[in-house]
Motif scaffolding. Structure first.
Motif, PDB file in Angstrom:
ATOM      1  N   GLU A 231      24.593  82.511 -19.876  1.00 32.92           N
ATOM      2  CA  GLU A 231      23.658  83.577 -19.485  1.00 32.92           C
ATOM      3  C   GLU A 231      24.017  85.141 -19.636  1.00 32.92           C
ATOM      4  O   GLU A 231      23.076  85.649 -19.402  1.00 32.92           O
ATOM      5  CB  GLU A 231      23.209  83.163 -18.152  1.00 32.92           C
ATOM      6  N   TYR A 232      25.267  85.457 -20.103  1.00 37.16           N
ATOM      7  CA  TYR A 232      25.382  86.859 -20.024  1.00 37.16           C
ATOM      8  C   TYR A 232      25.150  87.411 -21.619  1.00 37.16           C
ATOM      9  O   TYR A 232      25.242  86.543 -22.628  1.00 37.16           O
ATOM     10  CB  TYR A 232      27.010  87.117 -19.938  1.00 37.16           C
TER      11      TYR A 232
ATOM     12  N   LEU B 163      19.035  87.701 -24.246  1.00 37.28           N
ATOM     13  CA  LEU B 163      18.405  86.541 -24.221  1.00 37.28           C
ATOM     14  C   LEU B 163      17.348  86.481 -25.096  1.00 37.28           C
ATOM     15  O   LEU B 163      16.521  87.432 -25.242  1.00 37.28           O
ATOM     16  CB  LEU B 163      18.105  86.247 -22.656  1.00 37.28           C
ATOM     17  N   ASP B 164      17.038  85.269 -25.956  1.00 39.48           N
ATOM     18  CA  ASP B 164      16.119  85.085 -26.717  1.00 39.48           C
ATOM     19  C   ASP B 164      15.132  84.168 -26.239  1.00 39.48           C
ATOM     20  O   ASP B 164      15.141  84.221 -24.957  1.00 39.48           O
ATOM     21  CB  ASP B 164      16.535  84.577 -28.364  1.00 39.48           C
ATOM     22  N   GLU B 165      13.676  84.150 -26.728  1.00 38.63           N
ATOM     23  CA  GLU B 165      12.874  83.480 -26.017  1.00 38.63           C
ATOM     24  C   GLU B 165      13.086  82.079 -25.782  1.00 38.63           C
ATOM     25  O   GLU B 165      12.380  81.334 -24.809  1.00 38.63           O
ATOM     26  CB  GLU B 165      11.493  83.224 -27.101  1.00 38.63           C
TER      27      GLU B 165
ATOM     28  N   GLY C   9      15.921  81.225 -24.288  1.00 38.49           N
ATOM     29  CA  GLY C   9      16.933  81.446 -23.302  1.00 38.49           C
ATOM     30  C   GLY C   9      18.408  81.373 -23.649  1.00 38.49           C
ATOM     31  O   GLY C   9      19.425  81.366 -22.785  1.00 38.49           O
ATOM     32  N   ALA C  10      18.558  81.325 -24.960  1.00 38.26           N
ATOM     33  CA  ALA C  10      20.255  81.622 -25.647  1.00 38.26           C
ATOM     34  C   ALA C  10      20.212  82.803 -25.730  1.00 38.26           C
ATOM     35  O   ALA C  10      19.770  83.829 -25.824  1.00 38.26           O
ATOM     36  CB  ALA C  10      20.021  80.969 -27.037  1.00 38.26           C
ATOM     37  N   ALA C  11      21.703  83.071 -25.262  1.00 41.06           N
ATOM     38  CA  ALA C  11      22.240  84.626 -25.029  1.00 41.06           C
ATOM     39  C   ALA C  11      23.056  84.864 -26.002  1.00 41.06           C
ATOM     40  O   ALA C  11      24.062  84.069 -26.221  1.00 41.06           O
ATOM     41  CB  ALA C  11      22.890  84.634 -23.525  1.00 41.06           C
ATOM     42  N   ASP C  12      23.023  86.167 -26.587  1.00 44.70           N
ATOM     43  CA  ASP C  12      23.996  86.670 -27.365  1.00 44.70           C
ATOM     44  C   ASP C  12      24.921  87.486 -26.680  1.00 44.70           C
ATOM     45  O   ASP C  12      24.448  88.706 -26.249  1.00 44.70           O
ATOM     46  CB  ASP C  12      23.370  87.357 -28.748  1.00 44.70           C
TER      47      ASP C  12
ATOM     48  N   ASN D 274      31.582  86.554 -22.908  1.00 45.53           N
ATOM     49  CA  ASN D 274      31.191  85.093 -22.135  1.00 45.53           C
ATOM     50  C   ASN D 274      32.061  84.007 -22.094  1.00 45.53           C
ATOM     51  O   ASN D 274      31.643  83.006 -21.634  1.00 45.53           O
ATOM     52  CB  ASN D 274      29.675  84.860 -22.505  1.00 45.53           C
TER      53      ASN D 274
ATOM     54  N   ARG E  64      17.811  71.386 -22.371  1.00 46.38           N
ATOM     55  CA  ARG E  64      18.666  72.362 -21.957  1.00 46.38           C
ATOM     56  C   ARG E  64      20.178  71.939 -21.978  1.00 46.38           C
ATOM     57  O   ARG E  64      21.051  72.661 -22.471  1.00 46.38           O
ATOM     58  CB  ARG E  64      18.319  72.935 -20.621  1.00 46.38           C
TER      59      ARG E  64
END
Length: 229
Positions: A94-95, A98-100, A102-105, A123, A161
Motif C-alpha cells: 500500500e506504500y 495508488l491507481d484506481e 488500489g495498486a501502488a507504485d 515497499n 484482491r
C-alpha cells in the motif's frame, strides 16, 4: 535478550501460556528455554507495531527480534491451514502512488522510506530467516514452510484482491505487522525472524475457510520449538 512480539494478547498467551499477562503496548520479562526474553504486545497493525518496536528496540539489551502470530494463506495448497511458515520476504503493497484499482507504485513519488544495509527501502524487505535464527540461537521446525509475507493495513476481503496481492507481491501469507517489525529490526542492524501459523484463506469470509482457534493453539508448539534448549 531477544524481543518477542505479537500483535495481540491472545497470541502471546497462546505462545507462552505460563508467562505473565502482557497488555497491548506493554512488555514483560520471561524465562524460556533457559534464556531471558522480553515479551511485547504491540497491538494490531503497522502503526502500532512501528511505535512499539521503535520504543522497545531503544533498549541496549535487545539483540534480536522475533515476530510471532497468525496469518492468512493465499493458497491453502501451498500453505495449508494450520501450517507454520517463516518469512523470507515482507512487502507492504500500500506504500506509494495508488491507481484506481488500489495498486501502488512504491517509486512513483520518488521518496524511499529509508535505507537499510546500504540499500533504499521502498515497499519490500528481503529477509534471512535461517541465518538470523542461527544468530539468535533459535531452532526452526523441520516441517515449517518458507513463505513470502504481505503486510496490509486492512484484511483482504475479496478473492479478487487476494489474487492480485498473491500475484503482484509473490505473496504466500498475509499479516498486518510483519513489514513494520522487520523494518524496525533492520534499521537497528538486528537479526529478525517472523514465524506465523496459517489461520484462514485470504479473501474468503466463509466459516469453513477459517480456523483461528487451531492457529492460535499451534503457536505454543512454535514457541517451544524455537526456544528448545
Amino acid at each position: 535478550m531477544l524481543l518477542v512480539l505479537t500483535a495481540t494478547a491472545n497470541e502471546m498467551r497462546a505462545a507462552f501460556p505460563e508467562a505473565p499477562a502482557v497488555a497491548q503496548g506493554e512488555t514483560a520479562g520471561y524465562e524460556v528455554g533457559g534464556r531471558s526474553v522480553l515479551l511485547g504486545v504491540t497491538g494490531v497493525g503497522l502503526l502500532n507495531t512501528a511505535l512499539c518496536a521503535g520504543q522497545w528496540l531503544a533498549r541496549p539489551d535487545v539483540v534480536g527480534v522475533v515476530d510471532l502470530g497468525i496469518a492468512g494463506g493465499y493458497d491453502l495448497g501451498g500453505t495449508p491451514m494450520g501450517s507454520v511458515c517463516f518469512a523470507w520476504q515482507e512487502t507492504w503493497p500500500e506504500y506509494g502512488l495508488l491507481d484506481e484499482q488500489g495498486a501502488a507504485d512504491p517509486e512513483a513519488l520518488g521518496f524511499a522510506q529509508g535505507e537499510a544495509g546500504g540499500r533504499k527501502v521502498w515497499n519490500r524487505l528481503k529477509l534471512s530467516p535461517v541465518r538470523d535464527a542461527g544468530r539468535m540461537g533459535l531452532t526452526l521446525g523441520e516441517d515449517w514452510l518458507r513463505a513470502a509475507g504481505v503486510t496490509v493495513s486492512g484484511v483482504t476481503g475479496t478473492p479478487e484482491r487476494a489474487g492480485w496481492l498473491e500475484l503482484s507481491c509473490n505473496g504466500q501469507m498475509e499479516n498486518m505487522e510483519g513489514f513494520a517489525a522487520a523494518y524496525a529490526a533492520t534499521l537497528r542492524g538486528l537479526p529478525f525472524l517472523e514465524v506465523r501459523t496459517i489461520s484462514n484463506l485470504v479473501g474468503s469470509r466463509e466459516p469453513g475457510d477459517w480456523n483461528l482457534k487451531g492457529a492460535l493453539r499451534s503457536l505454543h508448539d512454535v514457541a517451544t520449538t524455537l526456544f528448545a534448549a
